[in-house]
Scaffold this motif. Structure first.
Motif, PDB file in Angstrom:
ATOM      1  N   LEU A   1      35.194  52.363 -30.455  1.00 45.27           N
ATOM      2  CA  LEU A   1      36.001  51.393 -29.649  1.00 45.27           C
ATOM      3  C   LEU A   1      37.435  51.982 -29.214  1.00 45.27           C
ATOM      4  N   LEU A   2      37.937  52.963 -29.985  1.00 43.55           N
ATOM      5  CA  LEU A   2      39.067  53.533 -29.700  1.00 43.55           C
ATOM      6  C   LEU A   2      38.763  54.315 -28.489  1.00 43.55           C
ATOM      7  N   ALA A   3      37.700  55.279 -28.480  1.00 47.61           N
ATOM      8  CA  ALA A   3      37.337  55.904 -27.279  1.00 47.61           C
ATOM      9  C   ALA A   3      37.408  55.034 -26.209  1.00 47.61           C
ATOM     10  N   GLU A   4      36.555  53.957 -26.144  1.00 47.26           N
ATOM     11  CA  GLU A   4      36.359  53.297 -25.149  1.00 47.26           C
ATOM     12  C   GLU A   4      37.637  52.813 -24.438  1.00 47.26           C
ATOM     13  N   HIS A   5      38.607  52.453 -25.242  1.00 56.13           N
ATOM     14  CA  HIS A   5      39.912  51.914 -24.841  1.00 56.13           C
ATOM     15  C   HIS A   5      40.713  52.915 -24.288  1.00 56.13           C
ATOM     16  N   VAL A   6      40.715  53.948 -24.387  1.00 57.93           N
ATOM     17  CA  VAL A   6      41.611  54.846 -23.934  1.00 57.93           C
ATOM     18  C   VAL A   6      40.870  55.716 -22.887  1.00 57.93           C
ATOM     19  N   ARG A   7      39.690  55.790 -22.452  1.00 52.05           N
ATOM     20  CA  ARG A   7      38.853  56.448 -21.776  1.00 52.05           C
ATOM     21  C   ARG A   7      39.401  56.404 -20.279  1.00 52.05           C
ATOM     22  N   GLN A   8      40.031  55.152 -19.869  1.00 46.57           N
ATOM     23  CA  GLN A   8      40.100  54.891 -18.408  1.00 46.57           C
ATOM     24  C   GLN A   8      41.730  54.730 -18.289  1.00 46.57           C
ATOM     25  N   ARG A   9      42.536  54.995 -19.241  1.00 50.03           N
ATOM     26  CA  ARG A   9      43.864  54.971 -19.245  1.00 50.03           C
ATOM     27  C   ARG A   9      44.285  56.155 -18.553  1.00 50.03           C
ATOM     28  N   THR A  10      45.522  56.009 -17.948  1.00 49.83           N
ATOM     29  CA  THR A  10      46.476  57.114 -17.552  1.00 49.83           C
ATOM     30  C   THR A  10      47.936  57.050 -17.953  1.00 49.83           C
ATOM     31  N   GLY A  11      48.288  58.168 -18.136  1.00 47.16           N
ATOM     32  CA  GLY A  11      49.607  58.357 -18.591  1.00 47.16           C
ATOM     33  C   GLY A  11      49.303  58.784 -20.069  1.00 47.16           C
ATOM     34  N   ARG A  12      50.406  58.982 -20.766  1.00 47.17           N
ATOM     35  CA  ARG A  12      50.504  59.255 -22.241  1.00 47.17           C
ATOM     36  C   ARG A  12      49.761  57.986 -23.399  1.00 47.17           C
ATOM     37  N   ILE A  13      48.855  58.680 -24.055  1.00 48.64           N
ATOM     38  CA  ILE A  13      48.365  57.849 -24.992  1.00 48.64           C
ATOM     39  C   ILE A  13      48.828  58.137 -26.372  1.00 48.64           C
ATOM     40  N   ARG A  14      49.327  56.984 -27.071  1.00 46.84           N
ATOM     41  CA  ARG A  14      50.016  56.943 -28.365  1.00 46.84           C
ATOM     42  C   ARG A  14      49.375  56.066 -29.404  1.00 46.84           C
ATOM     43  N   VAL A  15      49.145  56.690 -30.427  1.00 39.85           N
ATOM     44  CA  VAL A  15      48.383  55.726 -31.454  1.00 39.85           C
ATOM     45  C   VAL A  15      49.121  55.998 -32.805  1.00 39.85           C
ATOM     46  N   TRP A  16      49.223  55.057 -33.550  1.00 41.40           N
ATOM     47  CA  TRP A  16      50.041  55.075 -34.906  1.00 41.40           C
ATOM     48  C   TRP A  16      48.979  54.739 -36.019  1.00 41.40           C
ATOM     49  N   SER A  17      48.858  55.810 -37.020  1.00 43.06           N
ATOM     50  CA  SER A  17      48.163  55.443 -38.161  1.00 43.06           C
ATOM     51  C   SER A  17      49.104  54.986 -39.067  1.00 43.06           C
ATOM     52  N   SER A  18      49.260  53.824 -39.674  1.00 42.05           N
ATOM     53  CA  SER A  18      50.414  53.314 -40.568  1.00 42.05           C
ATOM     54  C   SER A  18      50.228  53.404 -41.756  1.00 42.05           C
ATOM     55  N   ALA A  19      49.105  53.915 -42.372  1.00 38.92           N
ATOM     56  CA  ALA A  19      48.681  53.946 -43.748  1.00 38.92           C
ATOM     57  C   ALA A  19      47.779  55.417 -43.796  1.00 38.92           C
ATOM     58  N   ALA A  20      48.404  56.526 -43.415  1.00 40.72           N
ATOM     59  CA  ALA A  20      47.759  57.818 -43.172  1.00 40.72           C
ATOM     60  C   ALA A  20      47.052  58.360 -44.336  1.00 40.72           C
TER      61      ALA A  20
END
Length: 272
Positions: free
Chosen positions: A90-109
């Motif tokens: 789902l994450l891959a699908e979400h970012v696949r068509q996006r342009t620009g910088r991609i930022r993801v936060w893992s809040s409990a790493a």
């Protein structure tokens, strides 16, 4: 069972109150054995035999580094690479068509398996030169776990459960004294930033919005008011179409009107 350290009911309640105030963690009354086991090392470090003395020391020294050791000891770190595997396509699908910088936060790493899994997913999805346009911010309240995460070194046996091609792309196998260990590739490591962060802190040292926030299997340790507060604080940190990933036993939909269910334990901001 005979114990060499004294833990009274009053001490137990004080521990539960202090960790809730400090980190939002709710420890049930039946966690007595866990509390004894995890904090006993701290008492022995100071040559103490009574929990009351240790807790008094904490309360008399509000700025002491021992508060971090106390918090680290009572934080549960249960994680694995690609845990709750359905989230990553789902994450891959979400970012696949996006342009620009991609930022993801893992809040409990925790010890790093989650943010590294996110980073591997983004690198493989974006590919080539585009793989350099993402960043993962990985935070946790447990500084010991975060140090381990940042090192990015794991047992080969643990890494061996992953797909062979993925391991070849993203890990270096140790040799000599490092035999039996595997380290995250430097190119991938450069895309992940680790920072200590308490979700209950008055201010989070983060800037900008994220395309996705992972907050998985941490809310279960908080009471409902704390859960609601954190969910609302996430809102300005998410892109308007950003995704919020929850743990398998967490349900955010009824806690906040700010989100709508997108898929299994995946949420998006509700449209105004």
């Amino acid at each position: 069972m005979a114990r060499d350290l004294v833990l009274t009911e009053r001490d137990l309640n004080r521990v539960r109150t202090l960790i809730h105030q400090r980190a939002g963690i709710v420890l049930a009354e039946h966690k007595r054995e866990m509390i004894y086991s995890r904090l006993s090392k701290r008492l022995r470090h100071y040559g103490m035999t009574r929990f009351a003395d240790y807790l008094e020391y904490l309360e008399r020294h509000p700025q002491s580094d021992e508060w971090q050791a106390f918090t680290n000891a009572l934080t549960t770190n249960l994680t694995a690479f690609f845990r709750e595997a359905h989230h990553f396509p789902l994450l891959a699908e979400h970012v696949r068509q996006r342009t620009g910088r991609i930022r993801v936060w893992s809040s409990a790493a925790s010890t790093g398996e989650e943010p590294w899994s996110i980073a591997m997913t983004l690198a493989d999805t974006l590919g080539g030169a585009a793989a350099n346009r993402f960043e993962v911010i990985a935070t946790d309240i447990d500084t010991d776990a975060l140090d381990s995460a940042q090192r990015g070194v794991y047992d080969v046996e643990q890494v061996g459960r992953l797909d062979d091609d993925l391991v070849r792309r993203h890990f270096l196998r140790g040799r000599g004294q490092q035999q039996g260990l595997a380290r995250i590739q430097p190119e991938l490591a450069a895309r992940v930033q680790f920072e200590p962060l308490n979700l209950l802190a008055p201010k989070w040292p983060l800037k900008g919005r994220f395309d996705a926030i992972f907050c998985r299997n941490i809310m279960i340790y908080f009471d409902k008011p704390t859960q609601q507060k954190i969910l609302e604080r996430f809102v300005p940190f998410l892109q308007p179409d950003g995704l919020l990933f929850a743990g398998h036993s967490e349900n955010f939909a009824w806690l906040s009107n700010s989100y709508r269910l997108r898929g299994k334990t995946v949420y998006q901001l509700a449209k105004p």
